[in-house]
Write an enzyme that holds these catalytic residues in place. Structure first.
Site: not given
Ligand code: KIV
Length: 315
Positions: A63-64, A102, A132, A134, A199
């Site tokens: 989600d970055s 994510d 993924k 969090e 992280e």
């Molecule tokens: O969204 C992302 O890129 C991440 C990584 C930095 C692990 O969660």
């Protein structure tokens, strides 16, 4: 089941070789064999292809992308539909790496059935092989695992908690917070998580958790003792517009490369230096002059033939 279409799913434009495909159990096996796991983010077809063809084991559609691709201030505003759209593009590119999506903020923070339904969309509609999430959401990890959806958990600095954390800060710097982090990591592994992203935690904390768990840890800003490492693709190649964090190593300067190519192109257009004659299509010599008129003015002429300038594809 039928194995007829095993290697070419509807989502995948490139065929997958089951012999080399990286899976969640394969990551655990890599940990057992002390083989470091390489991971990177990717958000589109072209970069996912490069990342996959370079032999990276695990591709995260992170989600970055909200920040590095869509220009948002943080990761909170990216939507489920946007994440599905990018995951589909990555899926079409990847043959070997594990594709992990994510789950964006708000899509797993309500009821467990709602979160499972959203995760199912990543698998069913976008071809993700794991999701993924969090935070220490142990019950949700159990429910997703029971629903046959592999989970990558994510602890430490969890960017979706930016408001609660009061900014992006290194976590688990005290004995008490480290104890809690280790307990959370163990609980997530016991609930069925297939891997754990750590992280923004001290190297010592990551080393302790890595030793605690049978599942692999993938670090980002967590030191060299994790079972694998992940970076954001745009950080790796300097395609961001901000100074790099301490844990980022810049392996290339794609920003400067692209900027110079774009400026060069603009100058060429402004100076009539692009395109050249060699970069132009031409009428076949035989058709350049008007066809002679062997018959009288009333003759029927096939004008379609004159429109055929040949194949428009590249040389
Ligand atoms: O969204 C992302 O890129 C991440 C990584 C930095 C692990 O969660």
């Amino acid at each position: 089941m039928s194995l007829t279409n095993f290697s070419a799913g509807a989502q995948s434009a490139r065929s997958v070789d089951p012999a080399t495909k990286v899976t969640v159990p394969a990551l655990a096996e890599m940990k057992r064999q002390s083989k470091p796991i390489s991971a990177l983010t990717a958000y589109d077809y072209a970069t996912a292809r490069l990342v996959d063809e370079a032999g990276i084991d695990f591709i995260l559609v992170g989600d970055s992308l909200a920040m590095v691709v869509l220009g948002h201030e943080n990761t909170l505003s990216v939507t489920l539909d946007e994440m599905l759209h990018h995951t589909r593009a990555v899926r079409r590119a990847v043959r070997r790496a594990l594709v992990v999506a994510d789950m964006p903020f708000g899509t797993y923070h309500g009821s467990i059935p709602e979160a499972v339904a959203n995760a199912v969309r990543f698998v069913k509609e976008a071809g993700a092989e794991a999701v993924k999430i969090e935070g220490p959401r142990v019950e949700l990890v159990r429910a997703l695992t029971e629903a046959e959806i592999p989970v990558v958990a994510h602890l430490g600095l969890t960017p979706q908690s930016v408001h609660r954390m009061g900014g992006y800060r290194v976590q688990a710097r005290t004995a008490e917070t480290l104890r809690q982090l280790r307990a959370d990591a163990r609980a997530l592994a016991q609930a069925g998580a297939g891997a754990l992203v750590l992280e923004g935690v001290p190297r010592e904390a990551a080393a302790a958790i890595t030793a605690d768990l049978a599942i692999p840890t993938i670090g980002i800003g967590a030191g060299p003792d994790c079972d694998g490492q992940i970076l954001v693709f745009h950080d790796l190649v300097s395609l961001t517009f901000a100074p790099a964090a301490k844990f980022v190593r810049r392996y290339a300067d794609a920003g400067s490369l692209f900027r110079s190519a774009i400026e060069h192109y603009r100058e060429d257009v402004e100076h009539h230096a692009f395109p050249s004659d060699a970069e132009s299509y031409h009428m076949p010599a035989a058709r350049r002059d008007p066809a002679p008129e062997p018959y009288g003015e009333d003759a029927v002429v096939n004008t379609d033939a004159l429109e055929d300038l040949g194949d428009f594809s590249r040389p």
